[in-house]
Design an enzyme around this catalytic site. Sequence first.
Site, short mmCIF file in Angstrom:
data_model
loop_
_atom_site.label_atom_id
_atom_site.label_comp_id
_atom_site.label_asym_id
_atom_site.label_seq_id
_atom_site.Cartn_x
_atom_site.Cartn_y
_atom_site.Cartn_z
N TYR A 1 0.84 -1.20 0.00
CA TYR A 1 0.00 0.00 0.00
C TYR A 1 0.88 1.25 0.00
O TYR A 1 0.85 2.03 -0.92
CB TYR A 1 -0.95 -0.02 1.19
CG TYR A 1 -1.93 1.13 1.20
CD1 TYR A 1 -3.06 1.10 0.39
CD2 TYR A 1 -1.72 2.25 2.00
CE1 TYR A 1 -3.96 2.16 0.37
CE2 TYR A 1 -2.61 3.31 1.98
CZ TYR A 1 -3.73 3.27 1.18
OH TYR A 1 -4.61 4.31 1.17
N SER B 1 -6.29 1.47 -4.42
CA SER B 1 -6.40 2.86 -4.03
C SER B 1 -5.03 3.52 -4.15
O SER B 1 -4.48 3.60 -5.24
CB SER B 1 -6.98 2.96 -2.62
OG SER B 1 -7.48 4.22 -2.36
N ASP C 1 -17.76 4.48 -7.31
CA ASP C 1 -16.65 4.87 -6.45
C ASP C 1 -16.58 6.39 -6.39
O ASP C 1 -16.16 7.04 -7.35
CB ASP C 1 -15.33 4.29 -6.99
CG ASP C 1 -14.18 4.48 -6.01
OD1 ASP C 1 -14.32 5.26 -5.05
OD2 ASP C 1 -13.13 3.84 -6.21
N HIS D 1 -15.72 2.04 -3.59
CA HIS D 1 -14.29 1.95 -3.35
C HIS D 1 -13.90 0.64 -2.67
O HIS D 1 -12.73 0.32 -2.57
CB HIS D 1 -13.84 3.14 -2.50
CG HIS D 1 -12.38 3.40 -2.55
ND1 HIS D 1 -11.71 3.69 -3.72
CD2 HIS D 1 -11.43 3.39 -1.58
CE1 HIS D 1 -10.43 3.87 -3.46
NE2 HIS D 1 -10.23 3.70 -2.17
#
Length: 717
Positions: A488, A568, A651, A686
Amino acid sequence: MRLASLLLLPLLFAAPIAATPVTEDPTSPMPMPLTYPTTERGDVTETLFGEAIADPYRWLENDVRNDPKVAQWVAAQNRVTDAYLDTLPGRDVFKARLTALFDYERFGLPEAKGGRYFYAHNSGLQNQAVLYVRDTLAGEGRVLIDPNTWSKDGATALGESQPSEDGTKLLYTIQDGGSDWRTVKVLDVETGKPLEDELKWVKFSGFAWAKDGSGFFYSRFPEPAGGQEFQALNENQAVYFHRLGTPQSADVQYYATPETPKRGHSAGVTDDGRWLVIYTTEGTDNSNEVTLIDLEDADRTPRKLISGIDHEWSGVGNQGTTFYFLTNKDAPRSKIVTIDVAQANPVPRDLIAQDDAVLQGAGIVGGTIIASYLVDAKTEVRRHSLDGKPLGAVALPGIGTAAGFGGDQDDAETFFAFTSFATPTTIYRYDVKTDRATPWATPDVDFDPALYDVAQRFYESKDGTRVPMFVVKRKDVTGPAPTLLYAYGGFNISMLPAFSASRVAWMEQGGVLAVANIRGGGEYGKTWHDGGRLANKQNGFDDFIAAGEYLMAQGITGKDQLAIQGGSNGGLLVGAVVNQRPDLFAAALPAVGVMDMLRFDRFTAGRYWVDDYGYPSKEADFKVLRAYSPYHNIASGKVYPAILATTADTDDRVVPGHTFKYTAMLQASDIGDKPHLVRIETRAGHGSGKPTDKVIEETADLWAFAAKWTGLEVTAP
């Protein structure tokens, strides 16, 4: 109250089949290049800081729900993607196994109010978890809210819920199609029937009941202009009080900052009911101001306790006028201080000093401070008296991740969840006085943890920084083997050990899972976060590339066996490193990614992200962003890995236009004959609230695609 990031993507990932391999004939020729839909190329060009920036696919930023032209493009892309995915022989195997793996009971953490226990429960394959209540902890649960009855496609979800202090009322939120917007309603717990109260335009809100149950505090935005609710910037959030039985138009505004519209506010009420504590942020950083309102004061005059959005001040609890806060001021790994608000000019005083471990969160339960720490991305939970004296650690079931420990300051019990890569999430009841944890809900999963090996390794990044990485695989798998590398790397969010039925489906086929704790996350506190954001963002990309190189150098995986995945901010990560090192990866799975780094701040929650990314409107930041923006740096003339990007039409966190534009640019570029596809889900957002059946379908597609391009032999029962 630990402040939450506005970019966090839930992990929606997830293992022993045997028998006949389902693989393609290795002598078959490479597939012919795919015929992608024709995408109109516009002539939009802007000069930014002396550079002409072409944006030929800007029209794909338009809302797919309101622009028929974009909707047609989406339909055409999905037809091509679906036709390709239909050719993958492992897809049905993964879907069948994922369905079996997901079919187990899952419980949420109980919340005790008024002698009742409220908790979420999913029987296995329910699209949405059901909210239950028990009158005693050992009693039978009864259904309070079943969101599976709300929509035919299962895409309307129960969001947040919170019982009143006496347990007679329950406020809850409805999330439709994965959107961040919430509709707030109230339920009578005894009858199970909803009241007439209904609130709109609520997003990124905390909720706090008045102790007398007369109503609750919440945060909302102004109503967006028609047709702009999924695109418009989120500004001018304010704190309101809603009194039960009255319309939303009568709600009383308690706090707002119209002079600074980018500031957001969330409120909580102290356990003694006296103080309203308002946390003010401007971005995604764990930095905030703190404002107090004495609810016993008829004037309700706000009092600034902490000024300046420079550091984190997260409420731990209070004893009268003595407030306890977790802060990273003068402590990059965080500490706990006290502030006596009875003083005219209160000064924070250290109570629990900064440790070598990273303090993640704390609360007061049963007269004890319970604090959660990270040690090399693994949880430790420590106890302290209210005067800061150490009382020892809470004995956890193993090495992994513990979360929970909520409750009121005088509660004798609390609950926590424990999980690791090979340990399905188990709920424990913790007796504060006896310091004893006992299982409350233990899952029964079709999975044998004894067959798996979980190791933590450390490797060197480009600049010599030591980076941790978890490597998980079946014990009988020897390398090199097809490997899925995930990270991430942003917003101070830590990637911690956690069980995932989705990932098990990959690993039991012989695939390896690697999770890298790259810079930009919070694994080692503020310094680690700062080391991978703003002008240092490239460090996180370098860490991720180095993780791939390490996996190959150690013989864990081999050439053409490495797939990468991120969602993301992690989707941005995947897009950026593919541009920089397309030769290193066999397949890439960027999900709901931030792909246009020059326009991210113009939509919905994007403006919050400047804390990690910087401002495209500032020249120094622009130069950094321009250098790694996935959309702007696709390198024609290089051979790219196979790419399956994913996004969803609802989203409104990272608007799907990011992925639409990125996909169009990939397909228009000379980057080789491997597939460069996009999978666009309908009535999904999302990540949160996504129905179980959609998770299974999507994961089966992702794993089949990754298996195809990493050479993983998928076996059927």
